[in-house]
Design an enzyme around this catalytic site. Structure first.
Site, mmCIF file in Angstrom:
data_model
loop_
_atom_site.group_PDB
_atom_site.id
_atom_site.type_symbol
_atom_site.label_atom_id
_atom_site.label_comp_id
_atom_site.label_asym_id
_atom_site.label_seq_id
_atom_site.Cartn_x
_atom_site.Cartn_y
_atom_site.Cartn_z
ATOM 1 N N LYS A 12 -2.312 4.682 -2.245
ATOM 2 C CA LYS A 12 -3.146 5.189 -3.346
ATOM 3 C C LYS A 12 -3.742 4.017 -4.122
ATOM 4 O O LYS A 12 -3.162 2.908 -4.148
ATOM 5 C CB LYS A 12 -2.347 6.091 -4.303
ATOM 6 C CG LYS A 12 -1.160 5.437 -5.040
ATOM 7 C CD LYS A 12 -1.506 4.732 -6.348
ATOM 8 C CE LYS A 12 -0.288 4.110 -7.011
ATOM 9 N NZ LYS A 12 -0.500 2.884 -7.731
ATOM 10 N N ASP A 136 5.917 7.772 -8.577
ATOM 11 C CA ASP A 136 4.681 7.968 -7.802
ATOM 12 C C ASP A 136 4.864 8.918 -6.615
ATOM 13 O O ASP A 136 3.887 9.295 -5.969
ATOM 14 C CB ASP A 136 4.178 6.620 -7.242
ATOM 15 C CG ASP A 136 3.558 5.743 -8.324
ATOM 16 O OD1 ASP A 136 3.270 6.261 -9.420
ATOM 17 O OD2 ASP A 136 3.365 4.536 -8.064
HETATM 18 P P1 ATP Z 1 3.820 1.206 -7.009
HETATM 19 O O1 ATP Z 1 2.329 1.142 -6.815
HETATM 20 O O2 ATP Z 1 4.409 2.584 -6.729
HETATM 21 O O3 ATP Z 1 4.313 0.596 -8.282
HETATM 22 P P2 ATP Z 1 4.014 -1.007 -5.227
HETATM 23 O O4 ATP Z 1 2.908 -0.726 -4.263
HETATM 24 O O5 ATP Z 1 3.704 -2.001 -6.290
HETATM 25 O O6 ATP Z 1 4.498 0.341 -5.845
HETATM 26 P P3 ATP Z 1 5.888 -1.080 -3.066
HETATM 27 O O7 ATP Z 1 5.062 -1.590 -1.926
HETATM 28 O O8 ATP Z 1 6.221 0.354 -3.071
HETATM 29 O O9 ATP Z 1 5.253 -1.519 -4.465
HETATM 30 O O10 ATP Z 1 7.210 -1.988 -3.103
HETATM 31 C C1 ATP Z 1 7.960 -2.154 -4.246
HETATM 32 C C2 ATP Z 1 9.379 -2.560 -3.878
HETATM 33 O O11 ATP Z 1 10.001 -1.473 -3.201
HETATM 34 C C3 ATP Z 1 9.469 -3.754 -2.949
HETATM 35 O O12 ATP Z 1 10.339 -4.683 -3.547
HETATM 36 C C4 ATP Z 1 10.089 -3.229 -1.666
HETATM 37 O O13 ATP Z 1 11.025 -4.107 -1.107
HETATM 38 C C5 ATP Z 1 10.765 -1.940 -2.102
HETATM 39 N N1 ATP Z 1 10.697 -0.894 -1.037
HETATM 40 C C6 ATP Z 1 11.674 -0.036 -0.726
HETATM 41 N N2 ATP Z 1 11.286 0.781 0.279
HETATM 42 C C7 ATP Z 1 10.041 0.444 0.602
HETATM 43 C C8 ATP Z 1 9.125 0.936 1.567
HETATM 44 N N3 ATP Z 1 9.406 1.934 2.389
HETATM 45 N N4 ATP Z 1 7.892 0.370 1.579
HETATM 46 C C9 ATP Z 1 7.585 -0.626 0.713
HETATM 47 N N5 ATP Z 1 8.428 -1.129 -0.190
HETATM 48 C C10 ATP Z 1 9.652 -0.608 -0.255
#
Ligand code: ATP
Length: 312
Positions: A12, A136
């Site tokens: 997203k 989210d």
């Molecule tokens: P958001 O936009 O929801 O704040 P984000 O895109 O910034 O999330 P993610 O890529 O979801 O961040 O990753 C955040 C943390 O979650 C990372 O430290 C990662 O190691 C952990 N994590 C746990 N499971 C997953 C997964 N399936 N995919 C990605 N990250 C994951």
């Protein structure tokens, strides 16, 4: 042969993000517009006697801290009779980028296991579980992702699901992000996403947010009006994210990417979520293609994408 269900998990972007106030429970009261794009992880799920998660990425955990694992655990504990799931994540969404990569994997696992084990859980009940995984995840559960089964005879229910159309969701999200109001489907064909070579912690960015540093207040109503009349140029002007007051100060490179994208013809460039990914919305395909070429020279993680689904 054990059958594998394959489900797409779209990233997203936050087309707009505003923070209203800090709540007594420590969370921030949000007002944001989330929109699914066609940058997808693919989740492969097989029936098994225990839960396991593997992936092609070194950046995410393979244990119970993976959000896909948590999702499997919750749905199987609530609706199963001791069964498990063998999950493989083909990770294409940059990690820690503000693109909800983990949340979308979790939502896809909930949907996938529901189908694989014929649990027939209502959307309402899945939404209930999803809110326990992360703020989210309820949004990521919206929309109709592409689902495939590796057996010749696809289930009738699955055929019907895909026949109804592969659609992405767009919602206004309030509260912690879990109170959702869906918006009409709109398709934006030219979005250039750039992820610089570092990650940001969502918790750290929210923790450093200060209302007094916000000078441009996002105009949700104006955005929605432009969205309804499907004026991509007009709505792009209202894409604002107050978390840039934290992330782009910590990392001025974020501001530089925004400026570069706009200089290359983006109507507007904005950071997604807590960053550091930045997206530029283009109205002219030739500008988007040229910008992709230019940005790719400095940023290997540059993706030219569109909205998820067909958008009709
Ligand atoms: P958001 O936009 O929801 O704040 P984000 O895109 O910034 O999330 P993610 O890529 O979801 O961040 O990753 C955040 C943390 O979650 C990372 O430290 C990662 O190691 C952990 N994590 C746990 N499971 C997953 C997964 N399936 N995919 C990605 N990250 C994951």
């Amino acid at each position: 042969m054990t059958k594998t269900l394959v489900i797409e998990a779209p990233a997203k972007i936050n087309l707009m993000l505003d923070i209203k106030e800090k709540r007594s429970d420590g969370y921030h009261e949000l007002e944001t517009i989330m929109h699914q794009i066609d940058l997808v992880d693919r989740i492969y799920i097989k029936k098994d006697s225990r839960i396991s998660v593997n992936s092609n990425s070194q950046e995410i955990p393979n244990d119970s801290s993976n959000l896909a694992y948590k999702a499997a655990q919750l749905i199987l504990q609530t609706y199963g009779c001791g069964e498990g799931a063998d999950i493989f994540i083909e990770k294409n969404i940059p990690v820690g980028a503000g693109l909800a990569g983990g949340s979308t994997d979790a939502a896809a696992v909930l949907k996938g296991i529901n189908i694989l084990y014929n649990y027939d859980i209502s959307h309402e009940n899945l939404a209930h579980i999803s809110a326990r995984i992360g703020s989210d995840v309820p949004f990521c559960l919206q929309g109709n992702p592409r689902i495939m089964m590796d057996e010749a005879l696809e289930k009738e229910s699955l055929k019907a699901k895909n026949k109804n159309g592969i659609t992405g969701a767009t919602c206004v999200a309030r509260g912690r992000g879990e109170l959702l109001t869906p918006l009409q489907t709109r398709f934006m064909p030219w979005i250039l996403l750039v992820k610089p070579d570092f990650q940001l912690s969502t918790a750290e960015v929210y923790g450093k947010f200060k209302m007094e540093n916000v000078h441009i207040i996002p105009d949700l109503n104006a955005f929605i009006k432009a969205w309804e009349i499907y004026d991509i140029i007009e709505l792009s002007h209202y894409c604002e994210n107050v978390l840039e007051t934290v992330s782009a100060i910590l990392y001025p490179e974020i501001m530089q990417i925004k400026e570069n994208l706009e200089a290359l013809g983006a109507v507007k460039a904005t950071m997604s979520g807590s960053g550091p990914a930045v997206f530029g919305i283009f109205s002219q395909p030739e500008d988007a293609l040229k910008a992709q070429q230019v940005m790719k020279q400095s940023y290997s993680e540059t993706y030219l994408v569109s909205s998820y689904g067909r958008g009709d």
